[in-house]
Design a protein around this motif. Sequence first.
Motif, short mmCIF file in Angstrom:
data_model
loop_
_atom_site.label_atom_id
_atom_site.label_comp_id
_atom_site.label_asym_id
_atom_site.label_seq_id
_atom_site.Cartn_x
_atom_site.Cartn_y
_atom_site.Cartn_z
N SER A 64 0.84 -1.20 0.00
CA SER A 64 0.00 0.00 0.00
C SER A 64 0.87 1.25 0.00
CB SER A 64 -0.92 0.01 1.22
OG SER A 64 -0.17 0.24 2.39
N SER A 65 0.26 2.37 -0.37
CA SER A 65 0.99 3.63 -0.43
C SER A 65 1.36 4.13 0.96
CB SER A 65 0.15 4.68 -1.16
OG SER A 65 -1.10 4.85 -0.51
N GLN A 66 0.81 3.51 2.02
CA GLN A 66 1.20 3.88 3.38
C GLN A 66 2.47 3.17 3.82
OE1 GLN A 66 -2.01 2.90 2.69
NE2 GLN A 66 -2.81 4.99 2.59
N GLY A 67 3.06 2.39 2.93
CA GLY A 67 4.30 1.71 3.27
C GLY A 67 4.07 0.36 3.93
N LEU A 68 2.90 -0.24 3.74
CA LEU A 68 2.60 -1.54 4.33
C LEU A 68 2.60 -2.61 3.25
CD1 LEU A 68 -0.39 -0.57 6.66
CD2 LEU A 68 2.00 -0.89 7.32
N ILE A 69 3.07 -3.79 3.61
CA ILE A 69 3.01 -4.94 2.72
C ILE A 69 1.84 -5.80 3.16
CG2 ILE A 69 4.17 -7.05 1.97
CD1 ILE A 69 6.78 -5.62 2.10
N LYS A 74 11.95 -4.08 2.36
CA LYS A 74 12.19 -2.70 2.79
C LYS A 74 12.19 -1.75 1.59
CE LYS A 74 15.45 0.17 5.41
NZ LYS A 74 16.74 0.19 6.14
N ALA A 75 12.79 -2.20 0.49
CA ALA A 75 12.82 -1.37 -0.72
C ALA A 75 11.41 -1.18 -1.29
CB ALA A 75 13.73 -2.01 -1.76
N VAL A 76 10.61 -2.24 -1.23
CA VAL A 76 9.22 -2.14 -1.72
C VAL A 76 8.45 -1.11 -0.92
CG1 VAL A 76 7.03 -3.38 -1.86
CG2 VAL A 76 9.12 -4.44 -2.73
N MET A 77 8.59 -1.15 0.42
CA MET A 77 7.86 -0.21 1.27
C MET A 77 8.28 1.22 0.99
SD MET A 77 7.39 -2.18 4.94
CE MET A 77 9.10 -2.60 5.17
N TRP A 128 -3.22 0.69 -3.43
CA TRP A 128 -2.46 -0.56 -3.54
C TRP A 128 -1.57 -0.57 -4.79
CZ3 TRP A 128 -5.68 -5.52 -2.08
CH2 TRP A 128 -6.03 -5.44 -0.73
N TYR A 129 -0.47 -1.29 -4.65
CA TYR A 129 0.41 -1.56 -5.78
C TYR A 129 0.69 -3.06 -5.82
CZ TYR A 129 1.36 3.45 -5.95
OH TYR A 129 1.25 4.80 -6.04
N TYR A 130 0.70 -3.61 -7.04
CA TYR A 130 1.17 -4.97 -7.23
C TYR A 130 2.65 -4.89 -7.62
CZ TYR A 130 -3.73 -6.28 -7.18
OH TYR A 130 -5.03 -6.47 -6.82
N VAL A 131 3.46 -5.63 -6.90
CA VAL A 131 4.91 -5.52 -7.04
C VAL A 131 5.48 -6.88 -7.45
CG1 VAL A 131 7.06 -4.85 -5.91
CG2 VAL A 131 4.90 -3.79 -5.20
#
Length: 691
Positions: free
Chosen positions: A189-194, A206-209, A240-243
Amino acid sequence: MAHVLVVRTIEKDAEKLNDVIISHFSKQTDTALDSLKTNMINMLNSSNLTSLLRTVDDSRENQQRTEQLHSLREQLMKLQSDKLVSKVFLYFVNHDLVVDVDIYTDKEYYFDFSYPLDEQQRKAYMSYFTGKKMMDFTDPSTIGMSALMSYPFNSDKPDVYLVVDFAEDKVQEQISIPEKWVTGTAIASSQGLIMNQVGLTDKEAKAVMERTHANSKGSQFLITNEVAMSLVKSSFDDSWYYVTIADLRTLMKPAYITRVISWAFLVFFLVVGSFVSYYLSRRVYRPIKEITEENKELSQRVSGMFPILQELFVTKILLGEYRDALSIEYYAKEIEFIYNKNAMRTVLCIAFHYNSPAYEQLSETSKSFLFMELKERIVKSSPSLIWLCQTKPDVMACVVLHDPFLHFGAEEAANIVSLLLEQYSEYFKATIGIGKTVNATEELHESYKLALSVLQNRGLDSDVEICRGPNVWDRTQWESFLSVQDVNRIFNQFKTREYDKLLQSAFDMLEVGIRKNATAIQAKYLCTDVLNTWIRAVETEHNDFNVPFFSDLFERLNRCMTWDELKVCFQDIHSVLFRTEEPDQRAKQFSEILDYIHAHYNEELSIEYFAGLLNMSNGHFSRTFKEEVGEKYVEYIAKYRLMKAKQFLLETDMKIDDIAEKVGYWGRNSFIRTFRKYEGITPAKYRTINH
């Protein structure tokens, strides 16, 4: 030159392939989540929660509440059967009650034993049960990934929250990508949560967040030392982002191999000479040809999608999503859409009414071909350029380009389309609304809006009708609402059982509308008023019908598009609302219901199903069942199932769990509890005593 061409081509193809994979992965996951959200909304819509809330605090024995809770748990079980779901329950805000598929109990007991949480987790969990929720998600780092939805939907202080816990392994299975170069996937999520992830290292997580928290674009393809990170924004949730994490060595392996071969080829060429150079050049040319053919095939596929994209592009312009010339020009170039920026255009809106038996008999494929044929004939019949798009399921927009040399404009196009639509009269009735003429493409949404509005002025004739501009109808010409005298007359006719006069008076009103050439909206206002008065009259004496049944009557009335359809509709509604039911007919109906129960006693037998068959409310069906059968509906089913269970106990060696399932109980405990209630002993003891 070969090295540069091949490597760059492979790198671009690799990036495109990665984009296609992540796009498919994101659409598949969005579809699964959208389906779950739809199921949650449907469950809350059909769960009778409003009637349950009125009786939930009643400490007395309440059979209706018991039936409602049983029905509610069965609906929760259906929702829990979703492959992504591990647990579902309902949390009642203003009542000390939690309901899931196995139990309904108070909140303290539930969160101590059925859904155990420690003090810190419970405090964090309870904070989510505030305000309106339309599938909001919890913080997965503390209490797992859960979705919440409130009911009533539009209330800031809802009464009930529907909670869905996701099965982590199933979610991971959903988001996994089996390609060799993909080392990890995640939903962030854009809030930095996986929200969930598969195969990510701590460093990658960590890089994804960091990337998702700082990212504001829709999608990105970021390349670091030896990995590539793809970020695609979810259409299900904007935050949300799909990574995906891709191994560049695997993804770009053809490029690395080609690079090595190219350098080796250069050295070999210098050493051996022109003969060897010529021989090896032919071998290098072969993979280039294969790559070129693959690119050509991919290009052909993309080109085949352009007509669909162009129609969608026109739809967005008409809906007002693109309102400035710069954005329209930019997107038009992207999809190779050629148009004249400044030209006179008019939007025609064609509204379809699919109420013909011939249309309903067509398959979905035949319906699609029918409209493809109609679009093709409209385009071919027009001497000027026409854009066509489907803006709504029952509305087609036609953008007409004016041609001053041919004297072709909106009126001429509407007449051509009208003649074509008359050839399809056996499938649908159509109405054409003409919007205003605009001089710029970015103003087309105004023409479309006006074309939609003039459709409200259509009449109720059976032919194709063209509506031209605003038509403010005079209410003094034909009154579209019942007077107080008319309402009193309807009530008096109902009380004196003059049912035929009720129908005839409705027909007389429609005949007046036909003579005065009333518009459809005038007729619908009057017909709705008449139907509403009929329903109020019926409810003064009995309440045999439920709210969804009345809602279906209004929907059917609103679908009528001609005077004849309105008359037939009123005739059918009159036969249902004012029917006289013979005692023998009711006895026959309940005899058939008993036969169905005896044949399907091991299946779900909800009271809503049988009440709907007889067009009764649940309460009225329950009372009528007891009058006709002599027992309450729930007790009759329970006793019949126990009779079958006792046969299995004495005549077979089946286990208690198998017998419970065979006679229609969801679990062993529910079966034993019901057996003891009616027999006074447990099933096992009954088998021991009677063997």
